[in-house]
Write a protein that holds these residues in place. Structure first.
Motif, PDB file in Angstrom:
ATOM      1  N   TYR A  37       0.831  -1.259  -0.138  1.00  0.00           N
ATOM      2  CA  TYR A  37      -0.009  -0.170  -0.088  1.00  0.00           C
ATOM      3  C   TYR A  37       0.997   1.049   0.107  1.00  0.00           C
ATOM      4  O   TYR A  37       0.326   2.374  -0.560  1.00  0.00           O
ATOM      5  CB  TYR A  37      -0.947   0.060   1.172  1.00  0.00           C
ATOM      6  N   GLN A  41       0.336   3.960  -2.802  1.00  0.00           N
ATOM      7  CA  GLN A  41      -0.224   5.294  -2.366  1.00  0.00           C
ATOM      8  C   GLN A  41       1.052   6.394  -2.980  1.00  0.00           C
ATOM      9  O   GLN A  41       0.641   7.425  -3.623  1.00  0.00           O
ATOM     10  CB  GLN A  41      -0.077   5.702  -0.872  1.00  0.00           C
ATOM     11  N   ASN A  45       0.097   9.461  -5.614  1.00  0.00           N
ATOM     12  CA  ASN A  45       0.459  10.813  -5.296  1.00  0.00           C
ATOM     13  C   ASN A  45       1.304  11.393  -6.302  1.00  0.00           C
ATOM     14  O   ASN A  45       1.391  12.591  -6.559  1.00  0.00           O
ATOM     15  CB  ASN A  45       1.506  10.680  -3.873  1.00  0.00           C
ATOM     16  N   TYR A 115      -8.014   3.887  -5.022  1.00  0.00           N
ATOM     17  CA  TYR A 115      -6.888   4.412  -5.472  1.00  0.00           C
ATOM     18  C   TYR A 115      -6.593   4.562  -7.175  1.00  0.00           C
ATOM     19  O   TYR A 115      -5.512   5.034  -7.485  1.00  0.00           O
ATOM     20  CB  TYR A 115      -5.904   3.080  -4.859  1.00  0.00           C
TER      21      TYR A 115
END
Length: 195
Positions: A37, A41, A45, A115
């Motif tokens: 994760y 992430q 980003n 996501y």
């Protein structure tokens, strides 16, 4: 135009800058069979959720058996409407050779949908075989995917295209490869376009 294959934190933005609308990623966000994760992430980003496609290509893994051989997978795909709690699809990585610990379920689709902009899901058991779609997988995707989803695998006819549309409640897109006449198959490209 979307691009996948070898996408990672170091090159994803370069592909988008070069004109890709989305980057498609699988192996980069999985490590030792588990989803990472932090990597996921970091990628979100870097490129933004709206430019990321998660490839959740999967293969059935029966908890009562070792990993399936090609013969076992063929037999399982023929009986794919008999889904039960001991027979799940798991995400596979590294050219579809390695199982992860991530089953495709309502909860994993919801979680991972936060996501990314969409999912790409190859039914690995039938990919390239022109032997029919994995109906239970299409139903699962149509019922639970919170983001647009594209299914690939096993299409052999216009009837299969219609079946994906019906079983997926009109929410599952489709990609077709080897079945098309331009790739040596019998399904006419022009017929698919007209459909």
């Amino acid at each position: 135009l979307q691009i996948g294959g070898g996408i990672n934190i170091d090159n994803a933005q370069q592909w988008l800058n070069a004109g890709a609308s989305h980057v498609i990623v699988t192996s980069y966000v999985f490590k030792d069979g588990k989803i990472d994760y932090n990597r996921l992430q970091d990628l979100v980003n870097t490129v933004g959720k709206e430019r990321l496609v998660l490839d959740l290509s999967c293969r059935r893994r029966n908890s009562n058996k070792n990993e399936p051989t090609d013969d076992a997978a063929d037999k399982e795909s023929d009986s794919n409407n008999n889904n039960n709690d001991t027979n799940y699809y798991y995400v596979v990585t590294d050219r579809w050779q390695k199982y992860t610990d991530l089953p495709l379920t309502e909860s994993t689709l919801r979680e991972l949908g936060s996501y990314c902009d969409e999912f790409l899901v190859h039914g690995v058991e039938v990919e390239g075989k022109r032997c029919g779609i994995l109906q239970d997988l299409v139903v699962l995707l149509g019922k639970y995917s919170p983001v647009p989803v594209t299914y690939a695998g096993g299409v052999r006819s216009i009837q299969d295209i219609e079946l994906v549309y019906t079983l997926g409640n009109g929410k599952v897109d489709l990609t077709i490869g080897s079945a098309l006449d331009c790739f040596g198959g019998t399904l006419k490209y022009d017929d698919v376009v007209l459909w």
